[in-house]
Scaffold this motif. Structure first.
Motif, PDB file in Angstrom:
ATOM      1  N   TYR A   1     -10.031 -11.358   0.307  1.00 57.00           N
ATOM      2  CA  TYR A   1     -11.081 -10.778   1.137  1.00 57.00           C
ATOM      3  C   TYR A   1     -11.310  -9.320   0.766  1.00 57.00           C
ATOM      4  O   TYR A   1     -10.401  -8.512   0.775  1.00 57.00           O
ATOM      5  CB  TYR A   1     -10.698 -10.864   2.622  1.00 57.00           C
ATOM      6  CG  TYR A   1     -10.714 -12.274   3.156  1.00 57.00           C
ATOM      7  CD1 TYR A   1      -9.562 -12.828   3.714  1.00 57.00           C
ATOM      8  CD2 TYR A   1     -11.864 -13.054   3.095  1.00 57.00           C
ATOM      9  CE1 TYR A   1      -9.563 -14.126   4.192  1.00 57.00           C
ATOM     10  CE2 TYR A   1     -11.869 -14.363   3.570  1.00 57.00           C
ATOM     11  CZ  TYR A   1     -10.717 -14.883   4.112  1.00 57.00           C
ATOM     12  OH  TYR A   1     -10.712 -16.157   4.587  1.00 57.00           O
ATOM     13  N   LEU A   2     -12.575  -9.027   0.419  1.00 53.33           N
ATOM     14  CA  LEU A   2     -12.953  -7.660   0.032  1.00 53.33           C
ATOM     15  C   LEU A   2     -13.630  -6.904   1.163  1.00 53.33           C
ATOM     16  O   LEU A   2     -13.628  -5.676   1.181  1.00 53.33           O
ATOM     17  CB  LEU A   2     -13.923  -7.696  -1.164  1.00 53.33           C
ATOM     18  CG  LEU A   2     -13.417  -8.305  -2.465  1.00 53.33           C
ATOM     19  CD1 LEU A   2     -14.507  -8.188  -3.524  1.00 53.33           C
ATOM     20  CD2 LEU A   2     -12.153  -7.600  -2.941  1.00 53.33           C
ATOM     21  N   ALA A   3     -14.303  -7.640   2.032  1.00 52.83           N
ATOM     22  CA  ALA A   3     -15.028  -7.002   3.131  1.00 52.83           C
ATOM     23  C   ALA A   3     -15.197  -8.031   4.231  1.00 52.83           C
ATOM     24  O   ALA A   3     -15.178  -9.245   3.980  1.00 52.83           O
ATOM     25  CB  ALA A   3     -16.398  -6.523   2.667  1.00 52.83           C
ATOM     26  N   LYS A   4     -15.346  -7.531   5.439  1.00 51.54           N
ATOM     27  CA  LYS A   4     -15.599  -8.452   6.541  1.00 51.54           C
ATOM     28  C   LYS A   4     -16.449  -7.752   7.584  1.00 51.54           C
ATOM     29  O   LYS A   4     -16.417  -6.538   7.717  1.00 51.54           O
ATOM     30  CB  LYS A   4     -14.287  -8.942   7.157  1.00 51.54           C
ATOM     31  CG  LYS A   4     -13.518  -7.881   7.902  1.00 51.54           C
ATOM     32  CD  LYS A   4     -12.179  -8.392   8.464  1.00 51.54           C
ATOM     33  CE  LYS A   4     -12.339  -9.388   9.559  1.00 51.54           C
ATOM     34  NZ  LYS A   4     -11.081  -9.542  10.319  1.00 51.54           N
TER      35      LYS A   4
ATOM     36  N   SER B   1      -5.359  -6.375  -5.645  1.00 49.06           N
ATOM     37  CA  SER B   1      -5.653  -6.399  -4.210  1.00 49.06           C
ATOM     38  C   SER B   1      -4.444  -6.085  -3.343  1.00 49.06           C
ATOM     39  O   SER B   1      -4.583  -5.687  -2.194  1.00 49.06           O
ATOM     40  CB  SER B   1      -6.211  -7.765  -3.816  1.00 49.06           C
ATOM     41  OG  SER B   1      -5.282  -8.784  -4.157  1.00 49.06           O
ATOM     42  N   ARG B   2      -3.248  -6.284  -3.866  1.00 47.18           N
ATOM     43  CA  ARG B   2      -2.075  -5.971  -3.046  1.00 47.18           C
ATOM     44  C   ARG B   2      -2.078  -4.507  -2.611  1.00 47.18           C
ATOM     45  O   ARG B   2      -1.526  -4.177  -1.555  1.00 47.18           O
ATOM     46  CB  ARG B   2      -0.801  -6.248  -3.846  1.00 47.18           C
ATOM     47  CG  ARG B   2       0.476  -6.083  -3.065  1.00 47.18           C
ATOM     48  CD  ARG B   2       0.753  -7.229  -2.142  1.00 47.18           C
ATOM     49  NE  ARG B   2       1.150  -8.421  -2.863  1.00 47.18           N
ATOM     50  CZ  ARG B   2       1.582  -9.530  -2.274  1.00 47.18           C
ATOM     51  NH1 ARG B   2       1.678  -9.600  -0.972  1.00 47.18           N
ATOM     52  NH2 ARG B   2       1.901 -10.588  -2.999  1.00 47.18           N
ATOM     53  N   LEU B   3      -2.663  -3.666  -3.422  1.00 48.02           N
ATOM     54  CA  LEU B   3      -2.663  -2.243  -3.071  1.00 48.02           C
ATOM     55  C   LEU B   3      -3.484  -1.971  -1.832  1.00 48.02           C
ATOM     56  O   LEU B   3      -3.048  -1.224  -0.953  1.00 48.02           O
ATOM     57  CB  LEU B   3      -3.121  -1.395  -4.264  1.00 48.02           C
ATOM     58  CG  LEU B   3      -2.086  -1.394  -5.371  1.00 48.02           C
ATOM     59  CD1 LEU B   3      -2.654  -0.849  -6.650  1.00 48.02           C
ATOM     60  CD2 LEU B   3      -0.842  -0.606  -4.977  1.00 48.02           C
ATOM     61  N   PHE B   4      -4.650  -2.631  -1.738  1.00 46.53           N
ATOM     62  CA  PHE B   4      -5.361  -2.391  -0.497  1.00 46.53           C
ATOM     63  C   PHE B   4      -4.831  -3.220   0.654  1.00 46.53           C
ATOM     64  O   PHE B   4      -4.936  -2.795   1.830  1.00 46.53           O
ATOM     65  CB  PHE B   4      -6.899  -2.423  -0.617  1.00 46.53           C
ATOM     66  CG  PHE B   4      -7.540  -3.581  -1.329  1.00 46.53           C
ATOM     67  CD1 PHE B   4      -7.771  -3.519  -2.697  1.00 46.53           C
ATOM     68  CD2 PHE B   4      -7.967  -4.696  -0.634  1.00 46.53           C
ATOM     69  CE1 PHE B   4      -8.413  -4.577  -3.367  1.00 46.53           C
ATOM     70  CE2 PHE B   4      -8.618  -5.743  -1.286  1.00 46.53           C
ATOM     71  CZ  PHE B   4      -8.835  -5.685  -2.662  1.00 46.53           C
ATOM     72  N   ALA B   5      -4.201  -4.318   0.378  1.00 46.23           N
ATOM     73  CA  ALA B   5      -3.549  -5.040   1.470  1.00 46.23           C
ATOM     74  C   ALA B   5      -2.429  -4.175   2.061  1.00 46.23           C
ATOM     75  O   ALA B   5      -2.351  -3.972   3.278  1.00 46.23           O
ATOM     76  CB  ALA B   5      -2.992  -6.361   0.969  1.00 46.23           C
ATOM     77  N   LEU B   6      -1.565  -3.643   1.194  1.00 41.63           N
ATOM     78  CA  LEU B   6      -0.456  -2.814   1.686  1.00 41.63           C
ATOM     79  C   LEU B   6      -0.929  -1.422   2.107  1.00 41.63           C
ATOM     80  O   LEU B   6      -0.362  -0.820   3.022  1.00 41.63           O
ATOM     81  CB  LEU B   6       0.629  -2.686   0.612  1.00 41.63           C
ATOM     82  CG  LEU B   6       1.414  -3.952   0.281  1.00 41.63           C
ATOM     83  CD1 LEU B   6       2.436  -3.657  -0.826  1.00 41.63           C
ATOM     84  CD2 LEU B   6       2.152  -4.504   1.512  1.00 41.63           C
ATOM     85  N   GLY B   7      -1.949  -0.916   1.447  1.00 42.80           N
ATOM     86  CA  GLY B   7      -2.457   0.410   1.784  1.00 42.80           C
ATOM     87  C   GLY B   7      -2.971   0.483   3.209  1.00 42.80           C
ATOM     88  O   GLY B   7      -2.736   1.461   3.919  1.00 42.80           O
TER      89      GLY B   7
ATOM     90  N   VAL C   1      -8.974  -7.567   5.231  1.00 44.13           N
ATOM     91  CA  VAL C   1      -9.307  -7.163   3.866  1.00 44.13           C
ATOM     92  C   VAL C   1      -8.003  -7.017   3.081  1.00 44.13           C
ATOM     93  O   VAL C   1      -7.054  -6.386   3.539  1.00 44.13           O
ATOM     94  CB  VAL C   1     -10.123  -5.855   3.888  1.00 44.13           C
ATOM     95  CG1 VAL C   1     -10.236  -5.285   2.496  1.00 44.13           C
ATOM     96  CG2 VAL C   1     -11.489  -6.091   4.477  1.00 44.13           C
ATOM     97  N   GLY C   2      -7.967  -7.598   1.904  1.00 43.75           N
ATOM     98  CA  GLY C   2      -6.784  -7.536   1.069  1.00 43.75           C
ATOM     99  C   GLY C   2      -5.939  -8.792   1.138  1.00 43.75           C
ATOM    100  O   GLY C   2      -5.129  -9.055   0.249  1.00 43.75           O
ATOM    101  N   LEU C   3      -6.099  -9.538   2.193  1.00 43.01           N
ATOM    102  CA  LEU C   3      -5.293 -10.750   2.322  1.00 43.01           C
ATOM    103  C   LEU C   3      -5.835 -11.871   1.450  1.00 43.01           C
ATOM    104  O   LEU C   3      -7.049 -12.060   1.355  1.00 43.01           O
ATOM    105  CB  LEU C   3      -5.263 -11.239   3.774  1.00 43.01           C
ATOM    106  CG  LEU C   3      -4.226 -10.595   4.659  1.00 43.01           C
ATOM    107  CD1 LEU C   3      -4.110 -11.392   5.949  1.00 43.01           C
ATOM    108  CD2 LEU C   3      -2.844 -10.596   3.976  1.00 43.01           C
TER     109      LEU C   3
END
Lengths: 249, 249
Positions: free
Chosen positions: B108-111, A61-67, B124-126
DNA sequence: ATCACCGTTGCACATTATGCAACACAGGAA
DNA sequence: TTCCTGTGTTGCATAATGTGCAACGGTGAT
C-alpha cells in the motif's frame, strides 16, 4: 561493531540519495560486486530495498512501513502538534519545529512550514547540529551532567557560518545561559540570514524531552524581532509540557 | 545471503512491534547477548535504532528520514492522490487504496480512509497478500509472463477466510479473468464481510505500474453493490494513467 | 553494604563473509 | 541471425570477521 551490517546500512543511506546499480553500490562501498550483491539481496528479501525492471536498486517499502511506526513512537508529536500550529500562526506564519535528542544530534520530529516565500530548509527525520541550532542547545542544556559532558566531547564544532560556536568552552557558556534564561537562540549560526529561538518541553519530573523552535529569515524579522517572540514560544512549550504531564497521568 | 545482516534486519522488524531490552533481542534472535549487542550498537551508530534512559531499544530516526524518501520515490502517489480522494467521495466515503508490486507482495502506497465507522484495517507500507486482495490480483495479472510464473510459484496460498483462493490453478483462472475484464475483486477472501474491487494504473506503454481499490464492508454495501462501483473505479484508474502519461512526456 | 540484574570488554577460534573465476543473460549493433 | 559488451549470478576456497565465553563494571533495590 559489525562490518557487514555497517556496509548494508551505508547502502540504505546511499539509496536515500537516489537509485543505484549493483556496480555503483560496489564501487561506493569499495567491495567486490559479489559482496555488494549479497548484501543487496539480503536487504531485498525483507523489503528494505527493491529492484526495478532495469535492475536498479531503490529504497524498499519496509522503510516507510517502519518509518511510520518509528515516528509514531514519539508520542510527544501528537501532543505538540496543535500548539506548534498555533505558535506558527501567532508568530506571523514563521517556521516552527519540534525536535528531540538522539545519539548526538537534534532530530526534527515535526514541523509547521513557514507561509513566507523565504524560508530555511529542514525535514522531519533530519539531524540538526547540536552546537549550531537553538533546539540543539536546548536539548544539550537539558541533559544530565555526565551525559552532557560525553555529548559535548563528541561534538565536531564545524562552522556553518562565521558566527557558529567554535569550541566547547564557548558552547558550555551558551548552555549555562540557556539553562538560566530558559531558552536559546541561533543567531545566524546555522545558516546565514536566519535567526531562531528555541525552548524546552519538559516532562512532569522537569526533564527536557523535546525542544520547540521558531525560525525567521532576516528579511522578515531582524534578530531583535525574533527574540521578541520568546514569550509566545515559552507559552507554547509550557502548554505542551502541561498537556504531556496531563496525558501521562 | 548475509546472516549477520538478516539478524539485524529482524531486530528492526521486531522493534516495529515495540521497544525491547538487549536480553529480549538476544532471546528473540537466539544468539548470545554479546552478538545482539554488537548488532544493536552498529544500528545505533547510524540512527537506525535509539536507546532511551533505561537502555530500552526503539526504532531510530533514520527510519523516518529514509522512509519519507522511499515513499516519495513512488512518484505515482502524487499523481494519483487527487483521483483517489475524488473516487472515495464519489463512492460514498469508502476506503480507497493505491498499491504497487514489490518483491512478492502488493504494498500500500496511499490510502483514503473510509468515513464510515466500520472499516478494514490497512496501513501505508504494509504488504497485502497477492492471492487474497483485489490489488494483488491486478498487479500479478499485469506482470510479464515469466515473472508472473515465478511470483505464483512463490505464493503461499494460506487462507484468510473460507473464501480465499487455495491453489495456483484457481488463481491463474482468476488472473485470466482479471486481464479479460480489466478489474478484479476480493469477495470476502482477505477479510470476512469485506468486499473490494481493484483496477490497474498503466504507464504509457500499457504496463501495469500500480493498482487502485475500493473496499466496502458488507454492512454498507453487499457484494453486488461493490461491483456496481467498477465503472467509477475504472474512470479513476484511467484518469490516473492518463495523468501519469502526461507527466512522463 | 550486599545482591541481583543487565550492559560491556577482551580473547580465541568457529563460522561466515569475501573475492576470484567462470558462467548466464539481456540488449544493442552489425 | 550472430557477435559483442556489460552486468548480474554461482560455486569454491580461504581470509577475515562474527561469535560466544568468562569476567568485569555499573545501577538500583533491599
Amino acid at each position: 561493531m559489525s562490518q557487514s551490517l555497517s556496509r548494508a546500512l551505508q547502502i540504505l543511506i546511499e539509496l536515500g540519495e537516489g537509485e543505484r546499480s549493483l556496480d555503483e553500490v560496489a564501487a561506493s562501498l569499495q567491495v567486490h560486486k559479489t559482496t555488494a550483491m549479497r548484501l543487496l539481496h539480503t536487504l531485498e528479501a525483507d523489503r528494505f530495498v527493491r529492484r526495478d525492471d532495469r535492475q536498479r536498486y531503490h529504497l524498499g517499502s519496509r522503510l516507510f512501513a517502519l518509518g511510520t511506526i518509528a515516528l509514531a513512537q514519539h508520542a510527544i508529536r501528537d501532543v505538540a502538534q496543535p500548539h506548534l500550529t498555533r505558535l506558527a500562526a501567532e508568530t506571523g506564519g514563521q517556521a516552527v519545529h519540534l525536535a528531540a535528542y538522539e545519539n548526538g544530534a537534534a532530530i526534527y520530529l515535526a514541523k509547521v512550514e513557514s507561509t513566507h516565500a523565504v524560508r530555511m530548509y529542514s525535514r522531519v527525520g533530519l539531524p540538526a547540529a547540536l552546537h549550531a541550532t537553538a533546539v540543539g542547545k536546548v536539548l544539550v542544556a537539558g541533559l544530565p551532567r555526565g551525559e552532557q559532558d560525553a555529548v559535548i566531547a563528541g561534538i565536531d564544532f564545524r562552522p556553518f557560518t562565521s558566527r557558529t560556536i567554535a569550541d566547547a568552552a564557548a558552547y558550555r557558556e551558551v548552555l549555562a545561559r540557556t539553562r538560566e534564561q530558559g531558552w536559546a537562540e541561533d543567531a545566524a549560526e546555522h545558516e546565514d540570514f536566519i535567526n531562531c529561538v528555541g525552548a524546552p518541553v519538559r516532562d512532569e519530573a522537569g526533564r527536557v524531552i523535546a525542544a520547540v523552535s521558531v525560525s525567521v529569515p532576516d528579511v522578515i524579522l531582524p534578530r531583535e524581532g525574533v527574540r521578541a517572540l520568546v514569550p509566545q514560544l515559552l507559552a507554547a512549550t509550557g502548554a505542551i509540557s502541561a498537556d504531556w504531564a496531563g496525558r501521562s497521568s
